[in-house]
Design an enzyme around this catalytic site. Structure first.
Site, PDB file in Angstrom:
ATOM      1  N   LYS A 192      28.789  91.778 -32.604  1.00 47.75           N
ATOM      2  CA  LYS A 192      29.202  91.149 -31.278  1.00 47.75           C
ATOM      3  C   LYS A 192      30.365  92.222 -30.665  1.00 47.75           C
ATOM      4  O   LYS A 192      30.449  92.315 -29.226  1.00 47.75           O
ATOM      5  CB  LYS A 192      30.464  90.287 -31.564  1.00 47.75           C
ATOM      6  CG  LYS A 192      30.713  89.238 -30.679  1.00 47.75           C
ATOM      7  CD  LYS A 192      31.647  88.065 -31.086  1.00 47.75           C
ATOM      8  CE  LYS A 192      32.362  88.252 -32.382  1.00 47.75           C
ATOM      9  NZ  LYS A 192      33.619  87.713 -32.265  1.00 47.75           N
ATOM     10  N   ARG A 267      39.089  78.912 -30.667  1.00 44.26           N
ATOM     11  CA  ARG A 267      38.498  78.311 -32.039  1.00 44.26           C
ATOM     12  C   ARG A 267      38.364  76.697 -32.253  1.00 44.26           C
ATOM     13  O   ARG A 267      37.728  76.183 -33.019  1.00 44.26           O
ATOM     14  CB  ARG A 267      39.240  78.997 -33.273  1.00 44.26           C
ATOM     15  CG  ARG A 267      38.839  80.645 -33.112  1.00 44.26           C
ATOM     16  CD  ARG A 267      38.253  80.926 -34.465  1.00 44.26           C
ATOM     17  NE  ARG A 267      37.830  82.186 -34.288  1.00 44.26           N
ATOM     18  CZ  ARG A 267      38.095  83.288 -35.192  1.00 44.26           C
ATOM     19  NH1 ARG A 267      38.875  83.020 -36.046  1.00 44.26           N
ATOM     20  NH2 ARG A 267      37.426  84.306 -35.151  1.00 44.26           N
ATOM     21  N   ARG A 306      25.577  96.895 -45.240  1.00 45.04           N
ATOM     22  CA  ARG A 306      26.723  97.491 -44.775  1.00 45.04           C
ATOM     23  C   ARG A 306      27.733  97.604 -45.817  1.00 45.04           C
ATOM     24  O   ARG A 306      28.407  98.531 -45.751  1.00 45.04           O
ATOM     25  CB  ARG A 306      27.407  96.273 -43.609  1.00 45.04           C
ATOM     26  CG  ARG A 306      28.541  97.360 -42.599  1.00 45.04           C
ATOM     27  CD  ARG A 306      28.803  96.524 -41.519  1.00 45.04           C
ATOM     28  NE  ARG A 306      29.698  95.246 -41.834  1.00 45.04           N
ATOM     29  CZ  ARG A 306      30.178  94.502 -40.771  1.00 45.04           C
ATOM     30  NH1 ARG A 306      29.713  94.409 -39.341  1.00 45.04           N
ATOM     31  NH2 ARG A 306      31.183  93.718 -40.992  1.00 45.04           N
ATOM     32  N   ARG A 312      33.223  97.938 -47.661  1.00 43.94           N
ATOM     33  CA  ARG A 312      34.297  96.889 -47.524  1.00 43.94           C
ATOM     34  C   ARG A 312      33.795  95.750 -48.384  1.00 43.94           C
ATOM     35  O   ARG A 312      32.817  95.076 -48.702  1.00 43.94           O
ATOM     36  CB  ARG A 312      33.712  96.466 -46.102  1.00 43.94           C
ATOM     37  CG  ARG A 312      34.705  96.876 -45.132  1.00 43.94           C
ATOM     38  CD  ARG A 312      34.260  96.447 -43.564  1.00 43.94           C
ATOM     39  NE  ARG A 312      34.432  94.941 -43.499  1.00 43.94           N
ATOM     40  CZ  ARG A 312      34.534  94.444 -42.249  1.00 43.94           C
ATOM     41  NH1 ARG A 312      34.102  95.003 -41.386  1.00 43.94           N
ATOM     42  NH2 ARG A 312      34.634  93.109 -42.242  1.00 43.94           N
ATOM     43  N   ARG A 324      31.862  82.529 -45.012  1.00 42.46           N
ATOM     44  CA  ARG A 324      32.278  83.163 -43.764  1.00 42.46           C
ATOM     45  C   ARG A 324      31.326  82.512 -42.654  1.00 42.46           C
ATOM     46  O   ARG A 324      31.956  82.138 -41.463  1.00 42.46           O
ATOM     47  CB  ARG A 324      32.318  84.671 -43.666  1.00 42.46           C
ATOM     48  CG  ARG A 324      33.688  85.428 -43.699  1.00 42.46           C
ATOM     49  CD  ARG A 324      33.552  86.764 -44.342  1.00 42.46           C
ATOM     50  NE  ARG A 324      33.130  87.611 -43.426  1.00 42.46           N
ATOM     51  CZ  ARG A 324      32.471  88.895 -43.782  1.00 42.46           C
ATOM     52  NH1 ARG A 324      32.104  89.330 -44.863  1.00 42.46           N
ATOM     53  NH2 ARG A 324      32.145  89.702 -42.678  1.00 42.46           N
TER      54      ARG A 324
END
Ligand code: IMP
Ligand code: MG
Length: 368
Positions: A192, A267, A306, A312, A324
Protein backbone atom coordinates in the site's frame (compact mmCIF):
# COMPACT_ATOMS: atom_id res chain seq x y z
CA UNK A 1 -25.72 25.55 -1.72
CA UNK A 2 -27.90 22.55 -0.96
CA UNK A 3 -27.07 18.90 -0.43
CA UNK A 4 -29.05 15.96 -1.83
CA UNK A 5 -27.65 12.65 -0.65
CA UNK A 6 -23.96 12.76 -1.53
CA UNK A 7 -24.07 15.65 -3.99
CA UNK A 8 -24.04 19.43 -3.74
CA UNK A 9 -26.02 21.81 -5.88
CA UNK A 10 -25.75 25.54 -6.31
CA UNK A 11 -28.39 28.12 -7.25
CA UNK A 12 -28.72 28.35 -11.00
CA UNK A 13 -32.07 29.68 -12.25
CA UNK A 14 -34.46 31.69 -10.08
CA UNK A 15 -38.09 30.88 -9.47
CA UNK A 16 -39.04 34.11 -11.31
CA UNK A 17 -37.06 33.14 -14.42
CA UNK A 18 -38.72 29.72 -14.45
CA UNK A 19 -42.11 31.39 -14.17
CA UNK A 20 -41.29 33.75 -17.03
CA UNK A 21 -40.23 30.89 -19.30
CA UNK A 22 -43.37 28.90 -18.47
CA UNK A 23 -45.45 31.96 -19.34
CA UNK A 24 -43.77 32.32 -22.72
CA UNK A 25 -44.40 28.68 -23.60
CA UNK A 26 -48.00 28.99 -22.45
CA UNK A 27 -48.65 32.02 -24.64
CA UNK A 28 -47.37 30.15 -27.70
CA UNK A 29 -49.39 27.05 -26.97
CA UNK A 30 -52.52 29.10 -26.33
CA UNK A 31 -52.07 30.80 -29.67
CA UNK A 32 -51.38 27.60 -31.63
CA UNK A 33 -54.25 25.62 -30.08
CA UNK A 34 -56.91 28.32 -30.01
CA UNK A 35 -59.51 26.34 -31.95
CA UNK A 36 -58.37 22.89 -30.86
CA UNK A 37 -58.96 20.74 -27.84
CA UNK A 38 -55.55 19.21 -27.26
CA UNK A 39 -54.51 16.37 -25.00
CA UNK A 40 -51.51 17.24 -22.84
CA UNK A 41 -49.51 14.06 -22.45
CA UNK A 42 -47.40 14.63 -19.36
CA UNK A 43 -44.25 12.61 -18.87
CA UNK A 44 -44.05 11.61 -15.20
CA UNK A 45 -42.62 12.26 -12.75
CA UNK A 46 -40.54 15.26 -13.71
CA UNK A 47 -42.97 17.15 -15.95
CA UNK A 48 -45.70 17.13 -13.33
CA UNK A 49 -45.14 20.80 -12.31
CA UNK A 50 -44.53 22.15 -15.81
CA UNK A 51 -47.56 20.26 -17.13
CA UNK A 52 -49.77 21.53 -14.32
CA UNK A 53 -48.67 25.15 -14.87
CA UNK A 54 -49.25 25.00 -18.62
CA UNK A 55 -52.65 23.41 -18.23
CA UNK A 56 -53.70 25.98 -15.62
CA UNK A 57 -52.83 28.70 -18.12
CA UNK A 58 -54.54 27.04 -21.07
CA UNK A 59 -57.51 29.12 -22.26
CA UNK A 60 -59.60 26.62 -24.23
CA UNK A 61 -60.80 23.12 -23.51
CA UNK A 62 -58.25 20.39 -23.08
CA UNK A 63 -57.62 17.00 -21.57
CA UNK A 64 -54.64 15.48 -19.88
CA UNK A 65 -53.06 12.07 -19.76
CA UNK A 66 -49.90 10.64 -18.27
CA UNK A 67 -47.11 8.26 -19.13
CA UNK A 68 -44.26 7.32 -16.90
CA UNK A 69 -40.86 6.32 -18.20
CA UNK A 70 -37.40 6.12 -16.70
CA UNK A 71 -33.98 6.45 -18.19
CA UNK A 72 -31.93 8.14 -15.51
CA UNK A 73 -30.09 6.63 -12.59
CA UNK A 74 -28.33 9.17 -10.36
CA UNK A 75 -26.96 11.85 -12.65
CA UNK A 76 -26.45 9.62 -15.70
CA UNK A 77 -28.74 8.51 -18.48
CA UNK A 78 -28.83 4.72 -18.77
CA UNK A 79 -29.47 5.02 -22.48
CA UNK A 80 -32.36 2.55 -22.50
CA UNK A 81 -35.81 3.91 -21.70
CA UNK A 82 -38.30 1.71 -19.91
CA UNK A 83 -42.02 2.29 -19.65
CA UNK A 84 -43.29 2.20 -16.09
CA UNK A 85 -46.83 3.31 -16.98
CA UNK A 86 -48.10 3.36 -20.56
CA UNK A 87 -51.04 5.09 -22.23
CA UNK A 88 -54.38 4.38 -20.58
CA UNK A 89 -56.56 6.03 -23.22
CA UNK A 90 -56.74 6.18 -26.98
CA UNK A 91 -55.27 9.23 -28.63
CA UNK A 92 -56.66 8.47 -32.06
CA UNK A 93 -57.36 11.64 -34.05
CA UNK A 94 -56.28 13.85 -31.17
CA UNK A 95 -53.94 16.83 -31.13
CA UNK A 96 -51.31 15.70 -28.67
CA UNK A 97 -48.77 17.87 -26.88
CA UNK A 98 -46.08 15.82 -25.15
CA UNK A 99 -44.99 17.69 -22.03
CA UNK A 100 -41.51 16.92 -20.70
CA UNK A 101 -39.40 18.46 -17.94
CA UNK A 102 -36.11 18.26 -19.78
CA UNK A 103 -34.83 16.90 -23.07
CA UNK A 104 -31.27 15.70 -22.83
CA UNK A 105 -30.14 12.94 -25.25
CA UNK A 106 -33.67 12.82 -26.63
CA UNK A 107 -34.10 9.10 -25.88
CA UNK A 108 -37.14 9.56 -23.66
CA UNK A 109 -39.16 11.56 -26.16
CA UNK A 110 -38.12 9.19 -28.92
CA UNK A 111 -39.56 6.28 -26.94
CA UNK A 112 -42.81 8.18 -26.43
CA UNK A 113 -43.02 9.09 -30.10
CA UNK A 114 -42.69 5.38 -30.84
CA UNK A 115 -45.51 4.70 -28.40
CA UNK A 116 -47.71 7.22 -30.23
CA UNK A 117 -46.95 5.80 -33.67
CA UNK A 118 -49.61 3.12 -33.30
CA UNK A 119 -52.14 5.63 -31.99
CA UNK A 120 -52.84 7.42 -35.27
CA UNK A 121 -52.89 10.82 -33.61
CA UNK A 122 -53.98 13.82 -35.66
CA UNK A 123 -50.99 15.92 -34.67
CA UNK A 124 -48.17 15.74 -32.17
CA UNK A 125 -45.98 18.44 -30.76
CA UNK A 126 -43.37 18.48 -28.03
CA UNK A 127 -43.07 20.97 -25.18
CA UNK A 128 -40.19 20.86 -22.74
CA UNK A 129 -39.29 23.16 -19.88
CA UNK A 130 -35.54 22.62 -20.32
CA UNK A 131 -33.49 21.53 -23.28
CA UNK A 132 -29.81 20.59 -23.52
CA UNK A 133 -28.98 21.21 -27.20
CA UNK A 134 -25.38 20.05 -26.76
CA UNK A 135 -26.56 16.63 -25.58
CA UNK A 136 -29.42 16.17 -28.04
CA UNK A 137 -28.69 13.48 -30.63
CA UNK A 138 -31.99 13.01 -32.46
CA UNK A 139 -33.62 14.32 -35.63
CA UNK A 140 -37.09 15.25 -34.46
CA UNK A 141 -38.00 18.88 -33.74
CA UNK A 142 -38.86 20.22 -30.34
CA UNK A 143 -41.68 22.69 -30.76
CA UNK A 144 -41.73 24.55 -27.45
CA UNK A 145 -38.71 25.11 -25.25
CA UNK A 146 -38.84 26.97 -21.94
CA UNK A 147 -35.08 27.36 -21.56
CA UNK A 148 -31.94 26.04 -23.14
CA UNK A 149 -29.15 25.05 -20.79
CA UNK A 150 -25.68 23.58 -21.17
CA UNK A 151 -24.91 20.01 -20.19
CA UNK A 152 -25.31 20.62 -16.47
CA UNK A 153 -27.22 18.25 -14.26
CA UNK A 154 -30.04 20.21 -12.64
CA UNK A 155 -32.74 19.71 -10.01
CA UNK A 156 -35.85 21.62 -8.98
CA UNK A 157 -39.24 22.43 -10.49
CA UNK A 158 -39.99 18.72 -10.85
CA UNK A 159 -36.50 17.55 -11.78
CA UNK A 160 -34.78 15.20 -9.40
CA UNK A 161 -31.59 13.56 -8.30
CA UNK A 162 -32.59 10.08 -7.13
CA UNK A 163 -36.15 11.36 -6.57
CA UNK A 164 -34.96 14.27 -4.42
CA UNK A 165 -35.08 17.97 -5.19
CA UNK A 166 -38.32 17.96 -7.18
CA UNK A 167 -40.00 20.30 -4.71
CA UNK A 168 -37.44 23.10 -5.08
CA UNK A 169 -39.04 26.05 -6.82
CA UNK A 170 -35.82 27.44 -8.26
CA UNK A 171 -33.32 25.43 -10.30
CA UNK A 172 -30.05 24.22 -8.83
CA UNK A 173 -27.15 22.76 -10.74
CA UNK A 174 -24.64 20.15 -9.70
CA UNK A 175 -21.57 21.68 -8.17
CA UNK A 176 -18.54 20.04 -9.67
CA UNK A 177 -16.28 18.46 -7.11
CA UNK A 178 -12.81 19.88 -7.16
CA UNK A 179 -11.17 17.12 -5.20
CA UNK A 180 -10.51 13.46 -5.70
CA UNK A 181 -10.55 11.87 -2.27
CA UNK A 182 -9.60 8.27 -1.91
CA UNK A 183 -9.59 5.92 1.03
CA UNK A 184 -6.87 3.39 0.40
CA UNK A 185 -6.99 0.04 2.09
CA UNK A 186 -4.76 -2.94 2.01
CA UNK A 187 -3.62 -5.61 4.43
CA UNK A 188 -0.12 -5.39 5.87
CA UNK A 189 2.41 -6.33 3.24
CA UNK A 190 0.14 -5.63 0.27
CA UNK A 191 2.36 -2.80 -0.91
CA UNK A 192 0.00 0.00 0.00
CA UNK A 193 2.77 2.43 0.94
CA UNK A 194 4.57 1.98 -2.36
CA UNK A 195 1.35 2.46 -4.30
CA UNK A 196 0.33 5.55 -2.30
CA UNK A 197 3.71 7.16 -3.06
CA UNK A 198 3.16 6.64 -6.77
CA UNK A 199 -0.50 7.67 -6.81
CA UNK A 200 0.13 10.87 -4.93
CA UNK A 201 2.56 11.98 -7.61
CA UNK A 202 0.48 10.87 -10.54
CA UNK A 203 -2.75 12.51 -9.35
CA UNK A 204 -1.19 15.33 -7.38
CA UNK A 205 -2.85 14.21 -4.16
CA UNK A 206 -1.81 14.66 -0.58
CA UNK A 207 -1.11 11.38 1.16
CA UNK A 208 -2.36 11.37 4.73
CA UNK A 209 -0.98 8.41 6.59
CA UNK A 210 -2.69 8.26 9.94
CA UNK A 211 0.29 6.65 11.59
CA UNK A 212 2.54 9.49 10.43
CA UNK A 213 0.02 12.11 11.55
CA UNK A 214 -0.10 10.58 15.02
CA UNK A 215 3.66 10.34 15.30
CA UNK A 216 4.06 13.93 14.10
CA UNK A 217 1.55 15.33 16.61
CA UNK A 218 2.98 13.39 19.52
CA UNK A 219 6.58 14.19 18.66
CA UNK A 220 5.85 17.89 18.26
CA UNK A 221 3.68 17.91 21.36
CA UNK A 222 0.78 19.62 19.66
CA UNK A 223 -2.34 20.08 21.74
CA UNK A 224 -3.96 17.10 20.04
CA UNK A 225 -0.77 15.09 20.27
CA UNK A 226 -0.60 15.58 24.02
CA UNK A 227 -4.26 14.68 24.33
CA UNK A 228 -3.85 11.52 22.22
CA UNK A 229 -0.79 10.51 24.20
CA UNK A 230 -2.65 10.83 27.49
CA UNK A 231 -5.08 8.14 26.33
CA UNK A 232 -2.33 5.95 24.96
CA UNK A 233 -0.31 6.20 28.16
CA UNK A 234 -3.33 4.93 30.06
CA UNK A 235 -3.58 2.03 27.67
CA UNK A 236 -6.85 3.42 26.21
CA UNK A 237 -7.82 3.77 22.58
CA UNK A 238 -7.63 7.31 21.28
CA UNK A 239 -11.26 8.47 20.89
CA UNK A 240 -12.53 9.03 17.36
CA UNK A 241 -13.02 12.76 17.96
CA UNK A 242 -9.33 13.25 18.67
CA UNK A 243 -8.26 11.29 15.60
CA UNK A 244 -10.75 13.20 13.48
CA UNK A 245 -9.50 16.54 14.77
CA UNK A 246 -5.95 15.57 13.87
CA UNK A 247 -6.93 14.62 10.35
CA UNK A 248 -9.00 17.75 9.95
CA UNK A 249 -5.97 19.82 10.88
CA UNK A 250 -3.98 17.91 8.27
CA UNK A 251 -6.61 18.54 5.59
CA UNK A 252 -6.81 22.25 6.52
CA UNK A 253 -3.05 22.52 6.15
CA UNK A 254 -3.46 21.52 2.51
CA UNK A 255 -6.52 23.53 1.61
CA UNK A 256 -5.71 23.90 -2.07
CA UNK A 257 -4.90 20.23 -2.57
CA UNK A 258 -6.51 18.46 -5.51
CA UNK A 259 -7.47 15.67 -3.18
CA UNK A 260 -6.30 13.30 -0.49
CA UNK A 261 -5.32 9.69 -0.13
CA UNK A 262 -6.47 8.63 3.30
CA UNK A 263 -4.33 5.79 4.51
CA UNK A 264 -5.10 3.99 7.77
CA UNK A 265 -8.24 6.04 8.21
CA UNK A 266 -11.19 5.71 8.63
CA UNK A 267 -11.06 2.57 10.72
CA UNK A 268 -14.54 2.60 12.19
CA UNK A 269 -18.04 3.35 11.00
CA UNK A 270 -18.21 6.48 13.11
CA UNK A 271 -14.87 7.72 11.76
CA UNK A 272 -16.14 7.16 8.22
CA UNK A 273 -19.29 9.17 8.79
CA UNK A 274 -17.35 11.89 10.64
CA UNK A 275 -15.04 12.12 7.63
CA UNK A 276 -18.04 12.39 5.32
CA UNK A 277 -19.61 15.23 7.27
CA UNK A 278 -16.32 17.04 7.61
CA UNK A 279 -15.73 16.87 3.84
CA UNK A 280 -19.37 17.78 3.20
CA UNK A 281 -18.81 21.10 4.96
CA UNK A 282 -16.37 21.85 2.17
CA UNK A 283 -18.73 20.65 -0.55
CA UNK A 284 -16.52 17.62 -1.03
CA UNK A 285 -16.71 13.93 -0.29
CA UNK A 286 -15.00 10.58 -0.61
CA UNK A 287 -14.95 9.41 -4.20
CA UNK A 288 -14.11 5.85 -3.40
CA UNK A 289 -12.58 3.33 -1.08
CA UNK A 290 -10.09 1.18 -2.90
CA UNK A 291 -8.99 -2.02 -1.23
CA UNK A 292 -6.13 -4.19 -2.35
CA UNK A 293 -7.40 -7.72 -2.10
CA UNK A 294 -4.65 -10.26 -1.53
CA UNK A 295 -4.67 -13.94 -0.74
CA UNK A 296 -3.79 -14.32 2.91
CA UNK A 297 -1.41 -17.28 2.64
CA UNK A 298 0.54 -15.57 -0.06
CA UNK A 299 0.92 -12.48 2.08
CA UNK A 300 2.05 -14.45 5.10
CA UNK A 301 4.76 -16.00 2.97
CA UNK A 302 5.77 -12.58 1.67
CA UNK A 303 5.91 -11.05 5.12
CA UNK A 304 7.91 -13.94 6.57
CA UNK A 305 10.43 -13.48 3.79
CA UNK A 306 10.55 -9.75 4.51
CA UNK A 307 11.13 -10.58 8.18
CA UNK A 308 14.12 -12.75 7.31
CA UNK A 309 15.91 -9.91 5.60
CA UNK A 310 14.62 -6.86 7.49
CA UNK A 311 14.81 -8.39 10.93
CA UNK A 312 11.46 -6.79 11.82
CA UNK A 313 10.27 -8.81 14.77
CA UNK A 314 6.58 -8.46 13.89
CA UNK A 315 7.28 -10.02 10.49
CA UNK A 316 8.93 -13.14 11.87
CA UNK A 317 6.14 -14.78 13.78
CA UNK A 318 3.44 -16.38 11.65
CA UNK A 319 0.76 -16.28 14.34
CA UNK A 320 1.42 -12.56 14.94
CA UNK A 321 1.13 -11.91 11.22
CA UNK A 322 -2.14 -13.83 11.05
CA UNK A 323 -3.39 -11.79 13.98
CA UNK A 324 -2.74 -8.57 12.10
CA UNK A 325 -4.73 -9.95 9.19
CA UNK A 326 -7.68 -10.88 11.30
CA UNK A 327 -7.68 -7.43 12.80
CA UNK A 328 -7.52 -5.93 9.34
CA UNK A 329 -10.37 -8.10 8.06
CA UNK A 330 -12.69 -7.30 10.94
CA UNK A 331 -12.04 -3.58 10.59
CA UNK A 332 -12.41 -3.39 6.84
CA UNK A 333 -15.55 -5.53 6.80
CA UNK A 334 -17.53 -2.72 8.45
CA UNK A 335 -16.10 -0.08 6.15
CA UNK A 336 -16.59 -2.22 3.08
CA UNK A 337 -20.31 -2.28 3.83
CA UNK A 338 -20.33 1.45 4.61
CA UNK A 339 -18.84 2.38 1.25
CA UNK A 340 -20.59 -0.39 -0.69
CA UNK A 341 -23.92 1.10 0.39
CA UNK A 342 -22.87 4.28 -1.40
CA UNK A 343 -21.50 2.37 -4.42
CA UNK A 344 -18.05 3.55 -3.51
CA UNK A 345 -16.24 0.32 -2.71
CA UNK A 346 -13.71 -0.92 -5.22
CA UNK A 347 -11.79 -4.09 -4.50
CA UNK A 348 -8.84 -4.74 -6.75
CA UNK A 349 -6.60 -7.72 -7.12
CA UNK A 350 -3.49 -6.89 -5.10
CA UNK A 351 -1.31 -9.78 -6.30
CA UNK A 352 1.12 -9.07 -9.10
CA UNK A 353 4.04 -6.83 -9.85
CA UNK A 354 4.03 -3.28 -8.47
CA UNK A 355 3.31 -1.95 -11.96
CA UNK A 356 0.42 -4.33 -12.50
CA UNK A 357 -1.21 -3.30 -9.24
CA UNK A 358 -0.62 0.39 -10.00
CA UNK A 359 -2.31 -0.05 -13.35
CA UNK A 360 -5.37 -1.61 -11.69
CA UNK A 361 -5.50 1.20 -9.15
CA UNK A 362 -5.26 3.88 -11.82
CA UNK A 363 -8.07 2.29 -13.80
CA UNK A 364 -10.36 2.70 -10.81
CA UNK A 365 -9.17 6.19 -9.92
CA UNK A 366 -9.53 7.47 -13.48
CA UNK A 367 -13.18 6.46 -13.40
CA UNK A 368 -14.00 8.03 -10.05
P1 IMP B 1 -33.17 12.00 -22.33
O1 IMP B 1 -33.97 10.75 -22.49
O2 IMP B 1 -31.68 11.75 -22.37
O3 IMP B 1 -33.60 13.10 -23.26
O4 IMP B 1 -33.38 12.51 -20.83
C1 IMP B 1 -34.63 12.96 -20.41
C2 IMP B 1 -34.94 12.50 -19.04
O5 IMP B 1 -33.77 12.34 -18.25
C3 IMP B 1 -35.77 13.53 -18.33
O6 IMP B 1 -37.11 13.19 -18.40
C4 IMP B 1 -35.27 13.48 -16.93
O7 IMP B 1 -36.01 12.53 -16.20
C5 IMP B 1 -33.87 12.99 -17.02
N1 IMP B 1 -32.89 14.10 -16.99
C6 IMP B 1 -32.10 14.53 -17.99
N2 IMP B 1 -31.32 15.54 -17.62
C7 IMP B 1 -31.61 15.77 -16.33
C8 IMP B 1 -31.13 16.72 -15.36
O8 IMP B 1 -30.27 17.59 -15.61
N3 IMP B 1 -31.68 16.66 -14.12
C9 IMP B 1 -32.62 15.74 -13.79
N4 IMP B 1 -33.11 14.83 -14.66
C10 IMP B 1 -32.60 14.86 -15.92
MG1 MG C 1 -38.44 12.66 -16.79
Amino acid sequence: MIQLQDLFFQKFISKAEVKGAVNDVSLKINKDYKEKSPVFLIVLNGAFFFGADIIKKFDGTCEMSFVKVTSYEGTESKGAVSTVMGLDTTLKNRDVIIVEDIVDSGNTIEAILKMLKQEQVKSCKIATMFYKPLAFKKNYLIDYVGMEIENDFIVGYGLDYNELGRNLSGIYKLKPRKMKNIVLFGPPGAGKGTQAEYLKLKYNLVHISTGDVFRYNIKNETELGILAKSYMDNGDLVPDEVTIEMLKAEVEKNNDAQGFIFDGFPRTHSQASALDSFLAEKGEGINGMIALEVDENLLVERLLKRGETSGRADDQDESKIRNRFNEYKTKTAVLKVYYEDQNKYFGIQGVGSIEEVTERLCKVIDNL
